[in-house]
Motif scaffolding. Structure first.
Motif, PDB file in Angstrom:
ATOM      1  N   ASP A  13      -3.099   6.619   8.064  1.00 58.52           N
ATOM      2  CA  ASP A  13      -4.396   6.150   8.539  1.00 58.52           C
ATOM      3  C   ASP A  13      -5.082   5.261   7.505  1.00 58.52           C
ATOM      4  O   ASP A  13      -5.610   4.199   7.843  1.00 58.52           O
ATOM      5  CB  ASP A  13      -5.308   7.331   8.871  1.00 58.52           C
ATOM      6  N   VAL A  14      -5.047   5.690   6.258  1.00 57.19           N
ATOM      7  CA  VAL A  14      -5.701   4.917   5.202  1.00 57.19           C
ATOM      8  C   VAL A  14      -5.009   3.566   5.013  1.00 57.19           C
ATOM      9  O   VAL A  14      -5.665   2.530   4.892  1.00 57.19           O
ATOM     10  CB  VAL A  14      -5.714   5.722   3.879  1.00 57.19           C
ATOM     11  N   LYS A  41       0.835  -1.211   0.000  1.00 62.68           N
ATOM     12  CA  LYS A  41       0.000   0.000   0.000  1.00 62.68           C
ATOM     13  C   LYS A  41       0.869   1.260   0.000  1.00 62.68           C
ATOM     14  O   LYS A  41       0.518   2.256  -0.629  1.00 62.68           O
ATOM     15  CB  LYS A  41      -0.931   0.026   1.211  1.00 62.68           C
ATOM     16  N   ASN A  79      -2.514  11.344   7.018  1.00 63.45           N
ATOM     17  CA  ASN A  79      -3.734  10.817   6.404  1.00 63.45           C
ATOM     18  C   ASN A  79      -3.438   9.528   5.639  1.00 63.45           C
ATOM     19  O   ASN A  79      -4.225   8.573   5.692  1.00 63.45           O
ATOM     20  CB  ASN A  79      -4.354  11.852   5.471  1.00 63.45           C
ATOM     21  N   LYS A  81      -5.836   1.211   7.919  1.00 59.76           N
ATOM     22  CA  LYS A  81      -7.230   0.751   7.856  1.00 59.76           C
ATOM     23  C   LYS A  81      -7.435  -0.262   6.737  1.00 59.76           C
ATOM     24  O   LYS A  81      -8.209  -1.210   6.897  1.00 59.76           O
ATOM     25  CB  LYS A  81      -8.171   1.939   7.669  1.00 59.76           C
ATOM     26  N   GLU A  82      -6.757  -0.077   5.607  1.00 54.86           N
ATOM     27  CA  GLU A  82      -6.916  -1.018   4.499  1.00 54.86           C
ATOM     28  C   GLU A  82      -6.301  -2.377   4.812  1.00 54.86           C
ATOM     29  O   GLU A  82      -6.753  -3.397   4.304  1.00 54.86           O
ATOM     30  CB  GLU A  82      -6.297  -0.443   3.218  1.00 54.86           C
TER      31      GLU A  82
END
Length: 134
Positions: A76-77, A60, A73, A80-81
């Motif tokens: 965080d993404v 990612k 940000n 979460k993924e």
């Protein structure tokens, strides 16, 4: 008469307090995980799941969209993924009858460690991009 009554009430309350303390200690002992050893196969499953989680995070992080975003940000993404990968580790722990609180504590520790590393890497990448621009 009053001192004797007072003494009886005092002794009675002390004995009740001692009983409740013993009961709470017994309940706590039942709730705690008795320290056992995990089998080599279980440890291997946990390590494989950790590697999969780290692979997910690394994949990612390589996406160009995240390099353009703010590092906090993007972190965080990314976290979460990749969260569903962590559920596999929890399932392994629960299959070994490790209490959920201990499994969750380990997952939280792993998540925090990886989050720090991802944030640091993205901040370095962002700083390197900004340093090259006038």
């Amino acid at each position: 008469m009053k001192p004797i009554t007072f003494l009886i009430i005092l002794l009675f309350s002390v004995s009740l307090y001692a009983e409740s303390t013993v009961e709470k200690a017994a309940e706590k002992a039942n709730d705690e995980w008795q320290n056992t050893t995990l089998s080599d196969a279980t440890i291997k499953k946990i390590q494989e799941a950790r590697i999969e989680y780290k692979k997910c995070v690394n994949e990612k992080m390589q996406k160009p969209d995240f390099l353009k975003m703010d590092s906090r940000n993007a972190t965080d993404v990314i976290i979460k993924e990749c969260e569903p990968v962590l559920t596999h580790i929890r399932e392994v722990y629960l299959a070994e009858k490790v209490p959920g609180t201990i499994a969750d504590r380990h997952l939280r520790q792993l998540r925090v460690q990886i989050t720090r590393k991802v944030l640091q890497s993205l901040m370095f990448e962002q700083a390197a991009r900004n340093a090259g621009q006038p």
